[in-house]
Write a protein that holds these residues in place. Structure first.
Motif, PDB file in Angstrom:
ATOM      1  N   ASN A 111       0.806  -1.222   0.000  1.00  0.00           N
ATOM      2  CA  ASN A 111       0.000   0.000   0.000  1.00  0.00           C
ATOM      3  C   ASN A 111       0.838   1.271   0.000  1.00  0.00           C
ATOM      4  O   ASN A 111       0.285   2.378  -0.034  1.00  0.00           O
ATOM      5  N   THR A 114       1.992   3.724  -5.382  1.00  0.00           N
ATOM      6  CA  THR A 114       1.032   4.727  -5.814  1.00  0.00           C
ATOM      7  C   THR A 114       0.282   4.221  -7.034  1.00  0.00           C
ATOM      8  O   THR A 114       0.891   3.905  -8.063  1.00  0.00           O
ATOM      9  N   GLU A 118      -5.081   6.672  -6.685  1.00  0.00           N
ATOM     10  CA  GLU A 118      -4.591   7.612  -5.673  1.00  0.00           C
ATOM     11  C   GLU A 118      -4.203   8.939  -6.304  1.00  0.00           C
ATOM     12  O   GLU A 118      -4.440  10.016  -5.724  1.00  0.00           O
ATOM     13  N   LYS A 121      -7.342  10.923  -6.950  1.00  0.00           N
ATOM     14  CA  LYS A 121      -7.897  11.554  -5.748  1.00  0.00           C
ATOM     15  C   LYS A 121      -7.173  12.857  -5.423  1.00  0.00           C
ATOM     16  O   LYS A 121      -7.796  13.822  -4.971  1.00  0.00           O
ATOM     17  N   GLN A 152      -6.025   1.548  -1.716  1.00  0.00           N
ATOM     18  CA  GLN A 152      -5.186   1.792  -2.889  1.00  0.00           C
ATOM     19  C   GLN A 152      -5.795   2.881  -3.776  1.00  0.00           C
ATOM     20  O   GLN A 152      -5.518   2.943  -4.974  1.00  0.00           O
ATOM     21  N   GLY A 153      -6.637   3.725  -3.172  1.00  0.00           N
ATOM     22  CA  GLY A 153      -7.133   4.895  -3.896  1.00  0.00           C
ATOM     23  C   GLY A 153      -8.555   4.820  -4.401  1.00  0.00           C
ATOM     24  O   GLY A 153      -9.065   5.815  -4.927  1.00  0.00           O
TER      25      GLY A 153
END
Length: 574
Positions: A111, A114, A118, A121, A152-153
């Protein structure tokens, strides 16, 4: 004549309508499972109908040389999400264990990596993943969800942690383990017999006492039976799980309605974003074409390819549901739509009755799990983005699924830090026609943690070169293995095989390597430079991280019965 009010309004109007205030584009990514490039109509298939995937190509671009970072799904999807070779993230295997096989195993996409979700976001996007994950679940304790999509986003997740395994149907003969080890039951009995004979020999030689003999036989037999119990008897019950975010809503999954539920969730998500007008990234990760192949009744028996063809047409219908929703909600002009597969068709896949349940890879050699041959890594990929991509475009230059990360990051206006080693490249200039040559000089094709081939696109000329260092150890006279091809057991090519992929995409006619020494030297140096950039990581697909852990096993209800039904859709699609 300008009045004071007019002069005052000019900067306001410029501010409102300036590019910085233009609505950011929406992103819809769709990925199939084990779909061959030869399965799709726009890539030459005339025996099955895929009008919706074909529509994306007609209204956008067809990428004929679009490559995955692996010929197996777990490492391929890790690279797709991060824009990085799996070797960098620890999602490349150094042994025979090359994908996640148990939900209750601690390995998965770290985690601290990237993902493009992510990044989205950080740019103010809402994000969702609907469908397959297959990149790990909990790490240290039950429901810590260390590898979960929400960590993970992805704001919203509706799907399954693992993949759609052969074992998830209702036919007890369908089993992944039995496909790999067809004589498993005999081997199981043999292990127990050998255990008794070996331990008995020690007992007769008075090297162990009676109680130790009984203990060893009992413990060994229990261990062997436990493997059988977890991998055969209860594999479906323990691994066929459907989640909504972190809530386990169905166990085991009702496969015949799953594609329609995924499509319904996707459409609902688009409708919600139409209402709140927030920019979004939606990843539709389809169940098909991985086995077990199970479809709605209306898709059964529609073509000559049996259950595989039925599943393909059902998936294309799902793609159509998403496209139709974008039409209805007036989102087409401001949405990038991308469709691909995680790896090529599985040539060795057969049902318990011997029916072909794997895909077709067209003119390309090999398929899923075959290392670096193009049948396993050249993906049926299409993209549509009306502001930039001309309808009917064909991109023959080499591109990568890893390119999606930097491409959509640029579209979303997100900034990527220099601390991240991104292997993908922004391919929007290529898709838009502003550039004519691939942004990749080199690509490296891994099988597990080893490079089996190198691709090179010189900046001049039209050729793309492929230097094959290792080839699959096929069954003599065929281009298949028993079920999956071994990376460590691959044939070392000495000297390496050189192909001009522009004139020989099927990899049938190696070129005399002595006549292209400078090209080969350039490619080998590039490989060494690339390998020098790989930092040590914790390997997530090692056996120690992928074996079943009873304390990580999710269960809906009382263990070990573990059964529940998704109430949102219960009975809706029957």
């Amino acid at each position: 004549m300008f009045t004071f009010q007019t002069v005052f309004l000019i900067p306001v109007l410029l501010l409102v309508f300036s590019p910085s205030h233009a609505k950011p584009p929406n992103i819809v990514l769709m990925i199939a499972d084990d779909l061959g490039i030869g399965d799709i109509g726009c890539f030459g298939n005339t025996t099955v109908k895929t009008p919706n995937i074909d529509r994306i190509a007609k209204e956008g671009a067809k990428l004929t040389h679009h490559l995955s970072a692996s010929s197996l799904c777990t490492p391929s999807r890790a690279a797709f999400l991060t824009g990085r070779y799996p070797i960098r993230t620890g999602m490349a295997s150094r042994n025979f264990y090359r994908v996640s096989l148990f939900v209750a195993a601690p390995g998965g996409l770290p985690n601290n990596e990237t993902t493009y979700a992510e990044v989205a976001k950080t740019a103010g996007y809402k994000t969702a993943l609907i469908g397959k994950w297959h990149l790990g679940w909990s790490k240290n304790s039950l429901n810590d969800f260390d590898h979960h999509p929400n960590n993970q986003g992805f704001d919203y997740f509706y799907g399954y942690p693992l993949t759609n395994m052969k074992d998830f149907g209702d036919d007890p003969r369908e089993s992944l383990l039995l496909s790999i080890f067809p004589l498993w039951h005999y081997q199981l009995a043999t292990m127990v017999i050998l255990l008794i004979i070996t331990t008995g020999s020690f007992y007769r030689m008075k090297m162990i006492r009676l109680f130790l003999f009984v203990f060893l036989v009992a413990f060994g037999s229990l261990l062997v039976f436990s493997v059988h119990y977890v991998c055969i008897i209860r594999y479906k019950d323990f691994n066929s799980l459907l989640y909504r975010n972190t809530d386990l809503v169905e166990q085991p999954i009702e496969l015949p309605t799953l594609t329609r539920r995924l499509a319904a969730e996707g459409v609902e998500y688009l409708e919600d974003r139409s209402k709140d007008q927030d920019p979004f990234l939606l990843l539709m990760s389809w169940t098909h074409m991985h086995t077990f192949l199970d479809t709605a009744d209306k898709f059964k028996g529609r073509n000559k390819h049996g259950r595989y063809g039925d599943a393909l047409e059902e998936m294309d219908w799902g793609v159509g549901e998403i496209l139709n929703a974008l039409d209805r909600l007036n989102m087409v002009d401001n949405t990038l739509v991308y469709f691909t597969s995680d790896n090529g068709g599985h040539l060795e896949e057969r049902s318990a009755d011997g029916d072909v349940h794997g895909g077709y890879n067209g003119i390309y050699k090999g398929g899923k799990a075959h290392g670096a041959v193009d049948g396993g890594i050249r993906m049926p990929s299409v993209a549509r983005y009306p502001p930039s991509i001309r309808p009917g475009s064909v991109i023959d230059e080499q591109t990568s699924m890893m390119d999606i990360f930097p491409t959509i990051s640029k579209l979303m206006g997100a900034k990527l830090g220099n601390s991240i080693q991104i292997d993908g490249r922004n391919i929007m200039p290529l898709l838009s026609g502003n550039e004519k040559v691939s942004p990749h000089d080199f690509m490296f094709h891994y099988c597990g943690d080893e490079i089996h081939a190198i691709r090179y696109r010189p900046r001049d000329g039209t050729s793309t070169w492929k230097l094959v260092l290792k080839s699959p150890d096929y069954i003599p006279g065929k281009q298949v293995c028993l079920f999956v091809c071994s990376c460590k057991g691959a044939i070392v090519n000495d000297p390496p095989l050189l192909h001009d992929m522009t004139s020989d995409p099927s990899e049938k006619n190696p070129i005399d390597i002595t006549k292209h020494q400078s090209i080969v030297k350039t490619m080998l140096k590039a490989m060494k430079d690339h390998q020098a950039s790989i930092l040590p990581v914790d390997y997530q697909l090692d056996v120690s991280k992928q074996l079943w852990r009873p304390w990580l096993q999710p269960c809906c209800g009382t263990f070990p019965s573990c059964h529940c039904i998704d109430q949102k859709y219960h009975g809706k699609f029957r």
